[in-house]
Scaffold this motif. Sequence first.
Motif, PDB file in Angstrom:
ATOM      1  N   PRO A 134      33.173  34.946  51.482  1.00 21.49           N
ATOM      2  CA  PRO A 134      32.592  35.955  50.580  1.00 21.49           C
ATOM      3  C   PRO A 134      31.770  36.994  51.330  1.00 21.49           C
ATOM      4  O   PRO A 134      30.595  37.192  51.076  1.00 21.49           O
ATOM      5  CB  PRO A 134      31.718  35.124  49.637  1.00 21.49           C
ATOM      6  N   PHE A 183      26.840  23.992  49.845  1.00 25.85           N
ATOM      7  CA  PHE A 183      28.262  23.647  49.772  1.00 25.85           C
ATOM      8  C   PHE A 183      29.004  24.460  50.822  1.00 25.85           C
ATOM      9  O   PHE A 183      28.607  25.579  51.140  1.00 25.85           O
ATOM     10  CB  PHE A 183      28.851  23.876  48.365  1.00 25.85           C
ATOM     11  N   LEU A 231      31.566  26.881  52.707  1.00 27.68           N
ATOM     12  CA  LEU A 231      32.420  28.019  52.357  1.00 27.68           C
ATOM     13  C   LEU A 231      33.729  27.809  53.096  1.00 27.68           C
ATOM     14  O   LEU A 231      33.745  27.777  54.327  1.00 27.68           O
ATOM     15  CB  LEU A 231      31.769  29.334  52.801  1.00 27.68           C
ATOM     16  N   GLY A 260      32.724  40.770  49.221  1.00 30.40           N
ATOM     17  CA  GLY A 260      32.905  40.784  47.761  1.00 30.40           C
ATOM     18  C   GLY A 260      34.342  41.046  47.352  1.00 30.40           C
ATOM     19  O   GLY A 260      34.601  41.863  46.474  1.00 30.40           O
ATOM     20  N   GLN A 261      35.305  40.353  47.991  1.00 28.72           N
ATOM     21  CA  GLN A 261      36.716  40.616  47.700  1.00 28.72           C
ATOM     22  C   GLN A 261      37.355  39.571  46.793  1.00 28.72           C
ATOM     23  O   GLN A 261      38.441  39.790  46.269  1.00 28.72           O
ATOM     24  CB  GLN A 261      37.499  40.691  49.022  1.00 28.72           C
ATOM     25  N   GLY A 262      36.688  38.429  46.593  1.00 28.50           N
ATOM     26  CA  GLY A 262      37.310  37.322  45.860  1.00 28.50           C
ATOM     27  C   GLY A 262      37.761  37.708  44.463  1.00 28.50           C
ATOM     28  O   GLY A 262      38.907  37.457  44.077  1.00 28.50           O
ATOM     29  N   VAL A 263      36.879  38.331  43.703  1.00 23.52           N
ATOM     30  CA  VAL A 263      37.217  38.688  42.315  1.00 23.52           C
ATOM     31  C   VAL A 263      38.323  39.750  42.294  1.00 23.52           C
ATOM     32  O   VAL A 263      39.268  39.662  41.508  1.00 23.52           O
ATOM     33  CB  VAL A 263      35.959  39.174  41.551  1.00 23.52           C
ATOM     34  N   ASN A 264      38.206  40.733  43.208  1.00 26.13           N
ATOM     35  CA  ASN A 264      39.234  41.786  43.288  1.00 26.13           C
ATOM     36  C   ASN A 264      40.626  41.199  43.467  1.00 26.13           C
ATOM     37  O   ASN A 264      41.570  41.581  42.773  1.00 26.13           O
ATOM     38  CB  ASN A 264      38.973  42.689  44.501  1.00 26.13           C
ATOM     39  N   VAL A 266      46.811  31.674  40.382  1.00 26.40           N
ATOM     40  CA  VAL A 266      46.218  33.011  40.562  1.00 26.40           C
ATOM     41  C   VAL A 266      44.763  32.839  41.013  1.00 26.40           C
ATOM     42  O   VAL A 266      44.161  31.791  40.804  1.00 26.40           O
ATOM     43  CB  VAL A 266      46.227  33.881  39.263  1.00 26.40           C
ATOM     44  N   GLY A 267      44.209  33.880  41.582  1.00 25.09           N
ATOM     45  CA  GLY A 267      42.787  33.880  41.962  1.00 25.09           C
ATOM     46  C   GLY A 267      42.461  32.778  42.951  1.00 25.09           C
ATOM     47  O   GLY A 267      43.270  32.439  43.818  1.00 25.09           O
ATOM     48  N   ASP A 268      41.255  32.217  42.788  1.00 23.34           N
ATOM     49  CA  ASP A 268      40.794  31.213  43.750  1.00 23.34           C
ATOM     50  C   ASP A 268      41.638  29.938  43.746  1.00 23.34           C
ATOM     51  O   ASP A 268      41.544  29.150  44.683  1.00 23.34           O
ATOM     52  CB  ASP A 268      39.322  30.853  43.471  1.00 23.34           C
TER      53      ASP A 268
HETATM   54  C1  LIG Z   1      28.689  32.198  47.596  1.00 21.36           C
HETATM   55  C2  LIG Z   1      29.806  33.035  47.043  1.00 21.36           C
HETATM   56  C3  LIG Z   1      29.605  34.390  46.876  1.00 21.36           C
HETATM   57  C4  LIG Z   1      30.630  35.200  46.371  1.00 21.36           C
HETATM   58  N1  LIG Z   1      30.402  36.530  46.223  1.00 21.36           N
HETATM   59  C5  LIG Z   1      31.362  37.300  45.725  1.00 21.36           C
HETATM   60  C6  LIG Z   1      31.137  38.698  45.537  1.00 21.36           C
HETATM   61  O1  LIG Z   1      30.062  39.229  45.826  1.00 21.36           O
HETATM   62  N2  LIG Z   1      32.146  39.433  45.023  1.00 21.36           N
HETATM   63  C7  LIG Z   1      33.363  38.883  44.703  1.00 21.36           C
HETATM   64  O2  LIG Z   1      34.266  39.603  44.269  1.00 21.36           O
HETATM   65  N3  LIG Z   1      33.598  37.575  44.858  1.00 21.36           N
HETATM   66  C8  LIG Z   1      32.628  36.770  45.357  1.00 21.36           C
HETATM   67  N4  LIG Z   1      32.867  35.435  45.504  1.00 21.36           N
HETATM   68  C9  LIG Z   1      34.187  34.888  45.158  1.00 21.36           C
HETATM   69  C10 LIG Z   1      34.344  34.785  43.637  1.00 21.36           C
HETATM   70  O3  LIG Z   1      33.267  34.009  43.114  1.00 21.36           O
HETATM   71  C11 LIG Z   1      35.682  34.112  43.334  1.00 21.36           C
HETATM   72  O4  LIG Z   1      36.719  34.754  44.061  1.00 21.36           O
HETATM   73  C12 LIG Z   1      36.009  34.208  41.851  1.00 21.36           C
HETATM   74  O5  LIG Z   1      34.984  33.603  41.088  1.00 21.36           O
HETATM   75  C13 LIG Z   1      37.332  33.496  41.572  1.00 21.36           C
HETATM   76  O6  LIG Z   1      37.608  33.595  40.207  1.00 21.36           O
HETATM   77  P1  LIG Z   1      38.628  32.587  39.558  1.00 21.36           P
HETATM   78  O7  LIG Z   1      38.632  32.920  38.097  1.00 21.36           O
HETATM   79  O8  LIG Z   1      39.929  32.618  40.289  1.00 21.36           O
HETATM   80  O9  LIG Z   1      38.043  31.134  39.806  1.00 21.36           O
HETATM   81  P2  LIG Z   1      36.641  30.525  39.337  1.00 21.36           P
HETATM   82  O10 LIG Z   1      35.600  31.589  39.173  1.00 21.36           O
HETATM   83  O11 LIG Z   1      36.361  29.378  40.271  1.00 21.36           O
HETATM   84  O12 LIG Z   1      36.970  29.995  37.879  1.00 21.36           O
HETATM   85  C14 LIG Z   1      37.667  28.791  37.679  1.00 21.36           C
HETATM   86  C15 LIG Z   1      37.111  28.168  36.415  1.00 21.36           C
HETATM   87  O13 LIG Z   1      37.928  27.053  36.065  1.00 21.36           O
HETATM   88  C16 LIG Z   1      37.084  25.980  35.700  1.00 21.36           C
HETATM   89  N5  LIG Z   1      37.828  24.733  35.926  1.00 21.36           N
HETATM   90  C17 LIG Z   1      38.100  24.126  37.113  1.00 21.36           C
HETATM   91  N6  LIG Z   1      38.812  23.010  36.909  1.00 21.36           N
HETATM   92  C18 LIG Z   1      39.020  22.925  35.589  1.00 21.36           C
HETATM   93  C19 LIG Z   1      39.711  21.995  34.764  1.00 21.36           C
HETATM   94  N7  LIG Z   1      40.345  20.947  35.269  1.00 21.36           N
HETATM   95  N8  LIG Z   1      39.725  22.227  33.428  1.00 21.36           N
HETATM   96  C20 LIG Z   1      39.112  23.322  32.896  1.00 21.36           C
HETATM   97  N9  LIG Z   1      38.443  24.229  33.622  1.00 21.36           N
HETATM   98  C21 LIG Z   1      38.402  24.030  34.960  1.00 21.36           C
HETATM   99  C22 LIG Z   1      35.858  26.109  36.582  1.00 21.36           C
HETATM  100  O14 LIG Z   1      34.736  25.452  36.023  1.00 21.36           O
HETATM  101  C23 LIG Z   1      35.686  27.635  36.592  1.00 21.36           C
HETATM  102  O15 LIG Z   1      34.894  28.090  35.516  1.00 21.36           O
HETATM  103  C24 LIG Z   1      31.874  34.610  46.019  1.00 21.36           C
HETATM  104  C25 LIG Z   1      32.069  33.230  46.180  1.00 21.36           C
HETATM  105  C26 LIG Z   1      31.053  32.459  46.698  1.00 21.36           C
HETATM  106  C27 LIG Z   1      31.280  30.967  46.838  1.00 21.36           C
END
Ligand SMILES: Cc1cc2nc3c(=O)[nH]c(=O)nc-3n(C[C@H](O)[C@H](O)[C@H](O)COP(=O)(O)OP(=O)(O)OC[C@H]3O[C@@H](n4cnc5c(N)ncnc54)[C@H](O)[C@@H]3O)c2cc1C
Length: 157
Positions: free
Chosen positions: A59, A32, A34, A62-66, A50-52
């Motif tokens: 990535p 997929f 990036l 490792g800043q996405g979660v922070n 908020v967040g993503d």
């Molecule tokens: C390959 C890769 C590696 C990464 N490595 C790191 C790392 O090492 N360290 C780090 O900090 N970050 C990393 N990240 C980034 C990190 O994964 C994200 O920044 C983080 O998961 C974002 O969290 P979030 O809760 O905002 O969104 P998400 O984790 O995307 O959570 C959103 C949730 O909402 C759900 N959802 C979506 N639409 C709907 C809907 N309509 N109804 C109900 N639920 C829904 C999804 O299924 C998901 O569970 C990486 C990302 C990638 C792609």
Amino acid sequence: MSLSEDEFNAELAAALESKLGTIEWSDKRFVFPLRQRHALDYVKESIVLVGDAAHTIHPLAGQGVNLGLLDAKALAEELQRGIEAGRSVADPTVLLRYQRRRKGNNLSMMWLMEGFNRLFAQQDLSIRWLRNIGMSAADKVMPIKNQMIRKAMGLDS
Ligand SMILES: Cc1cc2nc3c(=O)[nH]c(=O)nc-3n(C[C@H](O)[C@H](O)[C@H](O)COP(=O)(O)OP(=O)(O)OC[C@H]3O[C@@H](n4cnc5c(N)ncnc54)[C@H](O)[C@@H]3O)c2cc1C
């Protein structure tokens, strides 16, 4: 994706500098893209991103979660502040304060990661040499290193 499982495992082990030893098994592979994305606005009426949902960054460090956790913290603090001031949680003054606190910080981290991404993708030997000198200097100068660590940990946001 076109490699056999054994070939893929060998490439994966090499990419990890064999620090985990030989890789014997790996799960099904998916591809997929990036993508780096950033919403123009984090707030519209009573909807808040908020967040993503607001930003996805490369990535690389490792800043996405922070960043997402820092968004959640800032939003919780501004909602609390608004409630204490007798405002509604959907009051634009309250929600836009959250946006103002986080947008610049998220954008600067995004551009920093994009810069690192481009820098490390460079094949030009002179640029790679300069990059390595710079990285090793930053590693040795403790005030710079500590500042970078604090920024990466979200302590200076
Ligand atoms: C390959 C890769 C590696 C990464 N490595 C790191 C790392 O090492 N360290 C780090 O900090 N970050 C990393 N990240 C980034 C990190 O994964 C994200 O920044 C983080 O998961 C974002 O969290 P979030 O809760 O905002 O969104 P998400 O984790 O995307 O959570 C959103 C949730 O909402 C759900 N959802 C979506 N639409 C709907 C809907 N309509 N109804 C109900 N639920 C829904 C999804 O299924 C998901 O569970 C990486 C990302 C990638 C792609």
